[in-house]
Design a protein around this motif. Sequence first.
Motif, short mmCIF file in Angstrom:
data_model
loop_
_atom_site.label_atom_id
_atom_site.label_comp_id
_atom_site.label_asym_id
_atom_site.label_seq_id
_atom_site.Cartn_x
_atom_site.Cartn_y
_atom_site.Cartn_z
N GLY A 1 0.93 0.76 10.78
CA GLY A 1 0.99 2.17 10.78
C GLY A 1 -0.37 2.68 10.51
O GLY A 1 -1.23 2.34 9.82
N ALA B 1 -1.20 -7.85 7.97
CA ALA B 1 -0.87 -6.60 7.92
C ALA B 1 -0.61 -6.28 9.22
O ALA B 1 -1.32 -6.49 10.39
N PHE C 1 0.75 -1.22 -0.07
CA PHE C 1 0.15 0.07 0.06
C PHE C 1 0.89 1.14 -0.01
O PHE C 1 1.85 1.25 0.90
N SER D 1 7.04 -1.51 12.63
CA SER D 1 7.97 -2.27 11.65
C SER D 1 9.00 -1.15 11.38
O SER D 1 10.08 -1.69 10.61
N VAL E 1 4.86 -6.41 9.57
CA VAL E 1 5.57 -7.17 8.64
C VAL E 1 6.68 -6.21 8.23
O VAL E 1 6.45 -5.35 7.26
C1 LIG Z 1 1.53 6.60 6.06
C2 LIG Z 1 0.11 5.37 6.13
C3 LIG Z 1 -0.71 5.84 5.63
C4 LIG Z 1 -1.78 4.88 5.46
N1 LIG Z 1 -3.02 5.30 4.88
C5 LIG Z 1 -3.60 4.06 4.76
C6 LIG Z 1 -5.20 4.35 3.87
O1 LIG Z 1 -5.41 5.52 3.40
N2 LIG Z 1 -5.92 3.26 3.61
C7 LIG Z 1 -5.87 2.01 4.29
O2 LIG Z 1 -6.50 1.26 3.79
N3 LIG Z 1 -4.42 1.79 4.78
C8 LIG Z 1 -3.69 2.78 4.91
N4 LIG Z 1 -2.46 2.59 5.78
C9 LIG Z 1 -2.40 1.09 6.24
C10 LIG Z 1 -1.83 0.15 5.28
O3 LIG Z 1 -2.67 -0.15 4.36
C11 LIG Z 1 -1.18 -1.11 6.09
O4 LIG Z 1 -2.44 -1.56 6.34
C12 LIG Z 1 -0.35 -0.87 7.33
O5 LIG Z 1 0.55 0.06 6.85
C13 LIG Z 1 0.30 -2.32 7.42
O6 LIG Z 1 1.22 -2.06 8.59
P1 LIG Z 1 2.53 -1.74 8.57
O7 LIG Z 1 2.52 -0.27 8.66
O8 LIG Z 1 3.14 -2.64 9.57
O9 LIG Z 1 3.27 -2.49 7.14
C14 LIG Z 1 -1.56 3.47 5.88
C15 LIG Z 1 -0.21 3.11 6.51
C16 LIG Z 1 0.65 4.16 6.40
C17 LIG Z 1 2.08 3.92 6.87
#
Ligand SMILES: Cc1cc2nc3c(=O)[nH]c(=O)nc-3n(C[C@H](O)[C@H](O)[C@H](O)COP(=O)(O)O)c2cc1C
Length: 366
Positions: A190, A217, A21, A332, A220
Amino acid sequence: MAKLWSPICDQLGIETPIFGFAHDIATVAAISNAGGYGVYGATRRFPEEITDELATIRGLVGDKPFGVDLVLPPGMPEHNSREAIELEIPEGHKAFVQKIIEQYEIPPASGPGMRTRFIRSSEIEANQIDAVLNSPVNMFACGIGAPAPVVQAAKQRGMTTLALIGSPHHVARAIEAGVEIIVAQGYDAGAHTGPIGTYSLVPQIVEAAGDIPVLVAGGVATGQHIAAALAMGAQGVWMGTAWLLSEEHQAHMHPVNRQKLLEAGSADTVITRSESGKTFRQIRTGWSQAWEAESAPAPLKMPYQDVLVGDLLGAIEEHDIEPLIHSGAGQSVAYFNEIQPVAEIMNQLTRDTLKVLNAQQNFIKA
Ligand SMILES: Cc1cc2nc3c(=O)[nH]c(=O)nc-3n(C[C@H](O)[C@H](O)[C@H](O)COP(=O)(O)O)c2cc1C
């Protein structure tokens, strides 16, 4: 050469079950081009921008699949109603924000911030959904909320549908809505995230999901994590924090944020509602600390908090207010300590996962 693979790869036409993502086109395209599944976070984009940007990604990835993600929380106002919302914001909250502005001497922003370009409403959501449905994109991912009519409309256009879920209780509703893939997103993740840790969450979601493939998620970052995700019954992983420090993403990254992310360990992130009104994991800074103070008011609900702080969040980056600059990031973040091209991050992940999977046999004694 052996490859990291799961059945979902053949189902979706990807080489390796790593979903990424990101909020920028270059990173999303690079993830798909490296054999994974790039997903573009478009929830803060105007419908016309979504149309253009999805067409651009298609041009960059050719026939390879990629997705788009919208956050569709229930209970938003019907129309774009900034003035009406402003009238309802308590004076105490406005005064608190004004105090932050004075303390850090923050000049006004030259325009609305990312969270106030438009205010979430069902009207704008409907137009964003239309833009997605009429675009050449392979997956419709629902970040928060997976409304059945949207899921059905996406499926009718031949799109794969996916929902992010943070609690086993939400699985039945997602399946009823027709979602084809579930992302089990744990507490470590995040940005917007729930209260259940990834390890506790995933096996429960895998069990509740039955035949529906699950991705992991939240937390990871390495081959060990990916091998653990597969061991818990998932078919792959969905990563967000990893790409913040990709070379491709750096055009969108404030240099102060880059530095804070490079230096951060897992204990340097914090969950706060001060960003959007919903629980949101970000790097701990003067911003989250200001809202944690005893004298701070409780953050408002989404989209009221967006309206209260959206312009100020934009001003903080525009005017380089170092102590308050922050980014959403997961625990992470500790594992990402250098800027690397997406292809290198992907290579390392797949290489390391295969190594860990091979080594698992050492734990079986004949
Ligand atoms: C800066 C940032 C913005 C995010 N914005 C969204 C979003 O707009 N929609 C969404 O479904 N997930 C969003 N996410 C979550 C990610 O889709 C994902 O599920 C998540 O980052 C996974 O965990 P991790 O951060 O440990 O890799 C965002 C994550 C980050 C780090």
